[in-house]
Design an enzyme around this catalytic site. Structure first.
Site, short mmCIF file in Angstrom:
data_model
loop_
_atom_site.label_atom_id
_atom_site.label_comp_id
_atom_site.label_asym_id
_atom_site.label_seq_id
_atom_site.Cartn_x
_atom_site.Cartn_y
_atom_site.Cartn_z
N ASP A 34 -2.39 10.56 -5.29
CA ASP A 34 -1.01 10.18 -4.94
C ASP A 34 -0.50 9.03 -5.81
OD1 ASP A 34 -1.28 12.03 -3.03
OD2 ASP A 34 -1.25 10.66 -1.31
N ASP A 38 2.89 9.00 -7.89
CA ASP A 38 3.95 8.01 -7.70
C ASP A 38 4.31 7.34 -9.03
OD1 ASP A 38 4.19 8.46 -4.99
OD2 ASP A 38 2.69 6.96 -4.45
N LEU A 84 11.95 9.82 1.46
CA LEU A 84 12.22 8.38 1.54
C LEU A 84 11.96 7.74 0.20
CD1 LEU A 84 10.32 7.62 4.86
CD2 LEU A 84 12.79 7.70 4.55
N GLU A 127 7.71 1.75 11.77
CA GLU A 127 6.69 2.69 12.25
C GLU A 127 5.62 2.88 11.18
OE1 GLU A 127 8.10 6.98 11.53
OE2 GLU A 127 9.95 5.85 11.79
N LYS A 129 3.49 5.04 8.61
CA LYS A 129 3.83 6.27 7.88
C LYS A 129 2.58 7.15 7.81
CE LYS A 129 5.88 8.05 3.68
NZ LYS A 129 4.78 8.95 3.38
N ASP A 131 -0.05 10.10 7.03
CA ASP A 131 -0.35 10.90 5.86
C ASP A 131 -0.57 12.33 6.32
OD1 ASP A 131 -0.69 11.28 3.24
OD2 ASP A 131 -2.62 10.25 3.07
N ARG A 150 8.91 21.16 5.49
CA ARG A 150 10.05 20.57 4.79
C ARG A 150 10.45 21.39 3.57
NH1 ARG A 150 10.13 14.36 3.29
NH2 ARG A 150 8.29 14.91 2.07
N GLU A 189 5.68 14.53 11.92
CA GLU A 189 4.55 14.74 11.02
C GLU A 189 3.41 15.43 11.76
OE1 GLU A 189 5.50 13.21 8.16
OE2 GLU A 189 3.67 13.17 6.95
N TYR A 241 9.28 11.48 14.52
CA TYR A 241 9.86 10.26 13.95
C TYR A 241 11.38 10.30 13.80
CZ TYR A 241 9.47 12.68 9.39
OH TYR A 241 9.57 13.56 8.35
N LYS A 306 13.50 1.54 8.98
CA LYS A 306 14.80 2.22 9.08
C LYS A 306 15.77 1.27 9.76
CE LYS A 306 12.87 6.80 9.73
NZ LYS A 306 12.42 7.75 10.72
N LYS A 330 4.56 1.36 0.81
CA LYS A 330 3.24 2.00 0.69
C LYS A 330 2.12 0.97 0.59
CE LYS A 330 3.98 6.54 -0.09
NZ LYS A 330 3.46 7.10 -1.25
N CYS A 424 -39.23 13.02 -7.18
CA CYS A 424 -38.64 11.90 -6.46
C CYS A 424 -38.49 10.71 -7.42
CB CYS A 424 -39.55 11.52 -5.30
SG CYS A 424 -39.07 9.98 -4.49
N CYS A 427 -41.16 7.85 -6.06
CA CYS A 427 -42.63 7.97 -6.11
C CYS A 427 -43.11 9.09 -7.03
CB CYS A 427 -43.19 8.18 -4.71
SG CYS A 427 -42.84 9.81 -4.04
N CYS A 442 -38.11 14.47 -0.31
CA CYS A 442 -39.27 14.08 -1.11
C CYS A 442 -40.52 14.42 -0.31
CB CYS A 442 -39.21 12.57 -1.36
SG CYS A 442 -40.80 11.91 -1.88
N CYS A 448 -44.48 7.29 -0.75
CA CYS A 448 -43.16 6.98 -1.30
C CYS A 448 -42.66 5.66 -0.73
CB CYS A 448 -42.20 8.12 -0.94
SG CYS A 448 -40.57 7.88 -1.62
O1 I6G Z 1 10.10 8.13 9.63
C1 I6G Z 1 9.74 8.94 8.66
C2 I6G Z 1 8.42 9.16 8.38
C3 I6G Z 1 8.06 10.03 7.36
C4 I6G Z 1 10.75 9.58 7.92
C5 I6G Z 1 10.40 10.45 6.88
C6 I6G Z 1 9.01 10.65 6.62
O2 I6G Z 1 8.74 11.50 5.65
C7 I6G Z 1 7.39 11.90 5.50
N1 I6G Z 1 11.33 11.06 6.15
C8 I6G Z 1 12.61 10.81 6.43
C9 I6G Z 1 13.64 11.45 5.62
C10 I6G Z 1 12.98 9.96 7.46
N2 I6G Z 1 12.05 9.35 8.20
C11 I6G Z 1 14.38 9.69 7.77
#
Ligand code: I6G
Length: 834
Positions: A34, A38, A84, A127, A129, A131, A150, A189, A241, A306, A330, A424, A427, A442, A448
């Protein structure tokens, strides 16, 4: 006129990003970490900002994810699912930089909002985020009707059937008596909780299946299964979310209130969701969640800020593909690319081999990683990971970093597949792999260095040599402090050695205790001899040097000496033992107490047991191919053989050695040797025919393939046998087995000794709890009457003794019609034959 160099770079970046998008969103098989993705995206954004003529609507900087690939029907989102904007820590900031420098992108985001809205310190909904995989759930009249990924933001894949299988997705809104909204789209999510991910992979490892690369991949792959039943078996979860299209429902004024409303409707919302005020509030939240990150039950890659007030959100509006009122801040990435310098193997305390990756040092989630686990040889083969490869390393929570995939595009020409070393690294004994098992081990258990502690602990234990006074901790300490290198050294220990060892052990315990005291001010503690120390004393004890002095004085006194004298006597007493106990004490893999007894009964003496090749051991009851191989391999290792010799030289004697069993004559012979050969088309019948005709191995070898066919072997069988014997080593092994077999048969009496007891030749199984004695005691008494005590019930079992709460063994005995006794019958029988 576009700058040609910039245009070329932009084209290259777009191609790489689009390829990465396809691998990530469509194939669920990310090609780059990732963090690298990015970085590419940011470079492209910067390039497009500097050269606006390069920007285009289809640039990956303006689109989200990737279009659906056609595996599922397409769904157009009523309101686009945007992405985002991301913020990272400013690169290369000095240690003592202030927050506005370190988090310049967050500071800019917050400042832009303050300026545009003309407010200071606005309120944000904040909040973690997750994964996972972003999805949209559509409810019409309160009922779940459609779920979509999405995709590219405008349209995604219709995964309704699969989402119905996710228990955290409500199929109906909880709205009580009030009328449901005509339309409510909930966004959130899908994720795989960390523990579920770890359990899934542990299981996959055991079953030799492909591991999930990370929880996000696990979630995405599980949701995009064509068969919903497969999705159902995957441990997926969901957090809401936000909302998309809403008809027939008045939303509250703020985002945080909307999340409350969603909770009320039955949607899970992360409990860490909160509100924060101004930049200071945002950064305090970022730090708080950062500290919690490793302890959360799910993977997160940052936090989301937000603007809380919807009017303020509307005023801020959007830029290209992202809202101006939200930001993903991040954390350092949990996955990074690095180069695998070498694969080495480590030996565990039981001899299990774990391959370990030695890496070019790399920062992963704030920690420098130089080593990562590769689990086992199968995992290496599955990943096809080779020395010199660029690999992706993952570190999440407190789990050991692991290699999750290889970037094959970066493999250097000539990189060879990895193979397990044959010896091994500690030994030099042979590494062996049991059939069907993922693990290698082994075979030098006694010699050993990596296994010394375990070997000493097991050797001294109650069911093995039963050395009284030598507990697990002390046996291990003898190794730890260098007094014992192998079990044979136990027999040379003096009282002085043991006193010194005990002092060292107690000093180490004292140091541990001092640390514990320092860590737990005022708590009630136990001193090394188990006496409670009250809070005030504990403060006195916190000085490790004082503790060491205190214990050393104590232990050079009478207590320690008496303990050491008793132990030296117990060690000496253990020299007179039985053959099964000694065999069990050696810690040979798969050689349990029952097998040890059986081996001793059949072969009679250690001399025969240690020199009998696997092919002959396999012919004995209770000893299959795997156990036979394990025993023979153990004694073949020069290190083990030297320790066994040293033990005998130290004076170990067996009260129960005897000649091999007469019954060996029925089990061993030329036919058995031939049948056991891995030669196709040479089965039991042909082996017997050849044995009848040739009688000895020498005679058989003097003949040739045409002779063997004349003796009744098929021409294919004869050809295969000839090919097998053409291998010099195979032939030498066969001759050695033949010699060993003849030695055994020569030593075995012609006729079985007279029956020794009423249960002679009977196989007995004990199950459940007995009141009057332990199962071990009952077993010993039955063995004294001639029985062979086995661990499991089979058609060959003669009798099952069932105590209280006997379970499946009793049921199986009844099913097979085997005689069963309760405890009263057992006691009556023992009394009669006392
Ligand atoms: O609150 C959020 C968590 C994760 C998000 C979000 C997100 O995307 C993985 N994406 C958007 C567009 C918004 N809130 C408004």
């Amino acid at each position: 006129m576009p700058d040609p160099a910039a245009a070329a770079r932009a084209a290259k970046l777009r191609a790489r990003i689009e390829d990465a998008n396809h691998r990530y969103y469509v194939l669920d098989d990310p090609s780059i970490p990732d963090a690298e993705y990015d970085a590419l995206m940011r470079e492209l954004e910067a390039l497009e900002a500097e050269h606006p003529e390069l920007a285009s609507d289809d640039s990956p900087t303006r689109t989200v994810g990737t279009r659906p690939d056609g595996g599922f029907p397409e769904v157009r989102h009523a309101i686009p699912m945007l992405s985002l904007a991301n913020a990272f820590e400013t690169a290369g900031v000095p240690e003592d930089a202030d927050d506005r420098t370190r988090y310049a992108e967050v500071a800019d985001f917050e400042r832009r909002i303050e300026q545009r809205l003309g407010v200071s310190a606005p309120v944000f909904s904040v909040e973690p985020k997750l994964d996972g995989l972003a999805i949209s759930l559509r409810y019409e009249d309160g009922v779940f009707v459609q779920g979509a990924t999405r995709g590219d933001g405008a349209s995604g894949e219709n995964v309704t059937a699969n989402l119905r299988q996710v228990r955290a997705v409500p199929l109906k809104l909880r709205i009580g008596k009030s009328p449901p909204p005509a339309v409510l789209e909930v966004r959130g999510e899908i994720y795989m909780p960390r523990k579920a991910f770890a359990d899934w992979n542990a299981n996959a490892l055991e079953r030799n299946e492909k591991l999930l690369a990370n929880p996000r991949n696990g979630a995405a792959g599980s949701l995009r299964q064509l068969d919903p039943a497969v999705t159902r078996r995957r441990p997926l979860a969901f957090f809401a979310y936000g909302v998309g299209e809403v008809v027939g429902l008045e939303l509250p004024d703020t985002h945080s209130q909307t999340l409350q409303l969603l909770r009320g409707f039955g949607f899970p919302v992360a409990s860490e969701v909160d509100t924060a005020v101004g930049l200071d509030g945002l950064l305090a939240y970022f730090r708080r969640i950062g500290e919690l990150r490793d302890t959360l039950p799910y993977d997160i890659d940052g936090v989301v800020y937000k603007l809380d007030d919807y009017d303020q959100q509307r005023e801020m509006g959007f830029v290209s593909r992202a809202p101006r009122w939200a930001l993903a801040h991040k954390f350092p990435a949990q996955e990074q690319a690095t180069v695998l310098r070498a694969i080495e193997v480590q030996v565990g305390r039981t001899g299990a081999i774990t391959p370990v990756a030695r890496l070019e040092p790399v920062q992963v989630a704030g920690v420098t990683v130089t080593n990562a686990t590769l689990h086992n040889a199968d995992q290496i083969a599955r990943l096809d990971v080779r020395e010199g490869d660029t690999v992706i390393v993952r570190r999440a929570g407190d789990v050991i970093p692991e290699i999750v995939r290889v970037i094959e595009e970066r493999r250097t020409v000539g990189a060879a597949p990895w193979t397990m070393p044959s010896q091994c690294p500690v030994c030099g004994s042979q590494l062996v792999r049991e059939e069907g098992a993922a693990a290698w081990r082994c075979s030098g258990g006694l010699a050993c260095a990596a296994q010394r502690k375990e070997a000493a602990r097991h050797f001294a234990s109650r069911r093995a040599m039963d050395i009284e006074g030598l507990g697990d901790r002390q046996a291990e300490a003898l190794v730890e402090f260098g007094f014992v290198h192998s079990p044979a050294d136990l027999y040379a220990l003096t009282v002085e050695d043991l006193v010194r060892m005990k002092a060292a052990l107690d000093a180490a315990t004292a140091a541990d205790l001092a640390e514990a005291v320092a860590d737990s001010r005022g708590a009630l503690l136990l001193d090394p001899r188990g006496q409670a120390l009250l809070a005030d004393d504990a403060y006195e004890w916190k000085n490790a040097a004082f503790l060491r002095r205190h214990l050393a004085v104590d232990l050079s006194g009478k207590l320690a000496t008496r303990w050491a004298e008793n132990l030296v006597a117990a060690i000496a007493a253990s020299k007179a033992t039985t053959l099964p106990r000694f065999l069990f004490a050696l810690g040979i893999p798969h050689l349990g107490e029952t097998t040890a007894k059986s081996l001793a009964q059949w072969l009679g003496s250690l001399d025969f047991i240690r020199s009998t090749p696997a092919v002959l051991l396999q012919a004995l009851p209770d000893i299959g191919a795997e156990v036979g191989r394990s025993i023979a391999t153990f004694f073949e290792q020069p290190g083990n053989a030297a320790v066994v010799d040293a033990l005998l030289a130290a004076g170990i004697v067996f009260a129960d050695e005897s000649p091999p069993s007469a019954a060996l004559r029925e089990r061993l012979g030329l036919a058995h040797l031939l049948e056991a050969l891995p030669v196709d088309k040479l089965g039991g019948k042909s082996a017997e025919r050849l044995a009848d005709i040739y009688v000895t191995l020498d005679a058989l070898l003097r003949a040739n393939a045409s002779g063997w066919t004349g003796a009744g072997l098929s021409s294919a069988g004869a050809e295969n046998l000839a090919a097998y014997l053409a291998d010099v080593e195979a032939l030498a092994d066969l001759r050695a087995a033949d010699v060993a077999m003849r030695r055994l048969l020569d030593a075995a009496p012609a006729q079985a000794a007279r029956a020794q007891g009423p249960l002679d030749g009977k196989s007995v199984v004990l199950t459940g709890t007995l009141d009057s004695m332990t199962r071990d005691e009952a077993g010993e008494r039955l063995e004294a009457l001639g029985a062979r005590v086995a661990g499991s019930v089979s058609k060959k079992t003669h009798l099952v003794v069932a105590g209280e709460n006997a379970g499946s063994k009793l049921a199986k005995a009844q099913e097979l019609g085997i005689e069963t006794w309760d405890e009263a019958q057992l006691l009556a029988f023992l009394a009669k034959h006392a």
